[in-house]
Design a protein around this motif. Structure first.
Motif, short mmCIF file in Angstrom:
data_model
loop_
_atom_site.label_atom_id
_atom_site.label_comp_id
_atom_site.label_asym_id
_atom_site.label_seq_id
_atom_site.Cartn_x
_atom_site.Cartn_y
_atom_site.Cartn_z
N VAL A 67 -8.20 -27.84 -27.32
CA VAL A 67 -7.08 -27.96 -28.25
C VAL A 67 -7.46 -28.82 -29.52
O VAL A 67 -7.36 -28.03 -30.75
N TRP A 68 -7.97 -29.97 -29.46
CA TRP A 68 -8.23 -30.84 -30.57
C TRP A 68 -9.50 -30.26 -31.20
O TRP A 68 -9.53 -30.29 -32.57
N TYR A 69 -10.52 -29.52 -30.55
CA TYR A 69 -11.79 -28.88 -31.25
C TYR A 69 -11.21 -27.85 -31.96
O TYR A 69 -11.84 -27.59 -33.13
N SER A 70 -10.14 -27.22 -31.55
CA SER A 70 -9.80 -25.96 -32.37
C SER A 70 -9.09 -26.25 -33.37
O SER A 70 -9.17 -25.77 -34.77
N ARG A 71 -8.43 -27.45 -33.55
CA ARG A 71 -7.58 -27.98 -34.75
C ARG A 71 -8.77 -28.52 -35.58
O ARG A 71 -8.60 -28.26 -37.12
N LEU A 72 -9.88 -29.27 -35.16
CA LEU A 72 -10.82 -29.39 -36.07
C LEU A 72 -11.56 -28.36 -36.68
O LEU A 72 -11.92 -28.43 -37.93
N GLU A 201 -10.56 -34.93 -31.39
CA GLU A 201 -9.38 -35.79 -31.87
C GLU A 201 -9.52 -37.07 -32.87
O GLU A 201 -8.89 -37.24 -33.55
N ILE A 202 -10.61 -37.77 -32.60
CA ILE A 202 -10.81 -38.90 -33.29
C ILE A 202 -11.07 -38.55 -34.69
O ILE A 202 -10.63 -38.95 -35.63
N LEU A 203 -11.88 -37.36 -35.00
CA LEU A 203 -12.32 -36.98 -36.31
C LEU A 203 -11.10 -36.30 -37.09
O LEU A 203 -10.87 -36.46 -38.30
N PHE A 204 -10.13 -35.55 -36.31
CA PHE A 204 -9.17 -34.94 -36.85
C PHE A 204 -7.99 -35.88 -37.12
O PHE A 204 -7.33 -35.93 -38.40
N HIS A 205 -8.01 -37.34 -36.60
CA HIS A 205 -6.97 -38.25 -36.58
C HIS A 205 -7.65 -39.53 -37.09
O HIS A 205 -7.51 -40.35 -36.70
#
Length: 521
Positions: A67-72, A201-205
């Protein structure tokens, strides 16, 4: 802030590759006379520069990492095709409603690759690279890359330190210990990776996580299968034992995958168990392939490393800090430790060596007691549960390998019931027989793997009491067995030696269920 960080990342790649900023094919690089350190550096440029939107197929898009990879990927402007074989996979609305996001099933994913309708194919850690779709992509020169490989060029220019930790057992605890010790020494650190917070997730946030100076990544063998051009500041290889043999050709194949952590490092410190270099698994010593690194060895049998040593009798006695001319010792008897077991003191040595390598002034001796007080065993890892009935209950649900069970047996004392079972991974349980004979527990086997375990233990003289379909039935059978046989002060040890997936979603759910059985009994 994320936009600004991404612009910095883009600038990094444009500076590196400005003469070919508009090129769309890796093969064009040679014609332009441009040279990179490796072929993977060329592929990174192709996939990362955002001058042309790339069509990316993500295999295993469900779960936290997916999910977080998709967001990024979507935030970076990629056109995303999401696939997940789990029919119950749940995707958040912000991902599904994105105009550049398309959910596809397995046949559609295969067609995208067969028709070269995607520029790259990527995957979450749980997806095996042995799937036909990845070999098909390589045949068609479609780049295959991992979440870590995608995000690392961005992370590497953010000015933070990194620690990578791998091994069969003890990864999570050592990750936790390392981050907590660095915190106590005044270096804010975050436990991440397979521990629970993916790099994407770290990179996105980034605004949320930018205050940390060190990121400590727990790395599974799955994550290390594609680990090109990723150089941690500190690498730790804890141990190796048969695991995931349903995914790897052999123990040597599995263990060699984990050596990728050290092979990829260009500088820094690599910390490894002395047992690893002596194994006859390797055709040649893997340490010979690790260049330009400071090597630190930990003797897990003697509880001794290059700069620290722990003296234990029945209890931990002292921590010794080795100096060039003399040594100093810190009494462990006077520190109220919240963890136990020889294996955890092995994990402590690795964590201390990692901290030492990242602290310019070395380990602050006066802060060591405070650092040790901050450490605690993680849930489901030889976790002693509160009880008032005279018995001792230990939740070691994370023990999904024979090596982890061996460790639990080393630390178990007195009369005890051992609960083993679940869904197997192809291990040979007979390796446990010598230690089981030495400790002589009552064996309660359960779950899908109970027959396989019983076959492995047959004719060994072990005290096998029951074989039940599930953990609950096994627990209550043990309860009745204790009453009928008038046994007092028994230890109930859940150390399954197999995964939880026949009955539970995760080892955490299995451990929590065991806790509920103890609480309700």
């Amino acid at each position: 802030m994320r936009k600004m960080v991404y612009m910095l990342w883009q600038k990094h790649f444009f500076t590196l590759c400005a003469p070919i900023a508009q090129l769309d094919r890796v093969s064009d690089y040679e014609s332009e006379g441009l040279r990179f350190e490796s072929s993977w550096a060329r592929i990174l440029f192709l996939m990362k520069t955002n001058t042309i939107k790339k069509r990316i197929l993500l295999m295993g898009a469900g779960g936290r990492t997916g999910v977080w990879y998709s967001r990024l990927l979507l935030f970076h402007g990629q056109i995303l095709f999401m696939q997940d074989s789990n029919p119950n996979a749940v995707f958040p609305d912000d991902v599904l409603s994105h105009p550049q996001c398309h959910r596809v099933d397995s046949p559609q994913a295969k067609e995208l690759v067969e028709t070269r309708a995607v520029d790259g194919i990527t995957l979450s850690p749980g997806v095996p690279l042995s799937l036909e779709i990845f070999s098909s992509a390589r045949e068609k020169n479609i780049p295959v890359f991992s979440e870590l490989e995608y995000g690392w060029p961005l992370f590497s220019i953010l000015g933070k330190k990194s620690v990578g930790i791998t091994g069969t057992d003890g990864k999570s605890t050592t990750t936790h210990f390392t981050a907590a010790i660095l915190d106590a020494f005044g270096k804010p650190s975050l436990a991440a990776g397979n521990f629970g917070i993916p790099l994407s997730e770290i990179l996105f946030h980034w605004d949320k996580y930018r205050q940390y100076e060190v990121f400590v990544f727990e790395l599974s063998s799955y994550q290390l299968e594609l680990f090109r051009e990723i150089s941690m500041d500190v690498g730790i290889y804890l141990n190796i034992a048969p695991d995931h043999l349903n995914r790897y050709k052999s123990l040597a194949d599995y263990g060699n995958t984990k050596w990728n952590l050290g092979r990829s490092m260009k500088s820094g410190t690599f910390i490894y168990s002395s047992r690893l270099a002596n194994l006859k698994l390797w055709e040649k010593n893997p340490l010979d392939e690790i260049k330009n690194l400071s090597l630190v060895k930990v003797d897990t049998d003697a509880l001794d490393s290059d700069h620290f040593s722990i003296r234990m009798t029945q209890i931990p006695e002292e921590l010794i800090l080795k100096g060039k001319s003399d040594s100093k010792s810190i009494s462990l008897r006077e520190i109220p430790l919240r963890f136990a077991g020889r294996h955890n003191f092995c994990n402590l040595l690795f964590a201390l060596e990692a901290a030492r390598s990242l602290l310019e002034g070395g380990i602050p001796e006066e802060k060591i007691p405070e650092a040790l007080r901050s450490l605690a065993s993680l849930p489901h890892r030889f976790e002693i549960l509160p009880s008032e009935d005279g018995n001792t209950y230990i939740n070691d649900s994370k023990a999904t390998t024979t090596q982890a069970v061996m460790t639990a047996l080393e630390n178990a004392t007195g009369e005890f019931f051992l609960f083993m079972g679940g869904k197997g991974k192809g291990e040979d349980y007979s390796v446990l027989i010598p230690r089981l004979k030495e400790k002589n527990p009552y064996l309660f086997l359960f779950g899908e793997e109970r027959e396989t375990m019983a076959t492995a233990f047959r004719d060994s003289g072990l005290r096998m009491v029951s074989m039940e379909k599930n953990l609950g039935d096994s627990f209550f059978f043990a309860r009745d067995f204790q009453k009928i046989n008038y046994l007092k002060k028994v230890t109930y040890l859940l150390s399954p030696g197999a995964t939880s997936w026949d009955e539970f979603k995760s080892f955490e759910e299995r451990g929590d269920f065991f806790k509920s059985l103890v609480k309700g009994s």
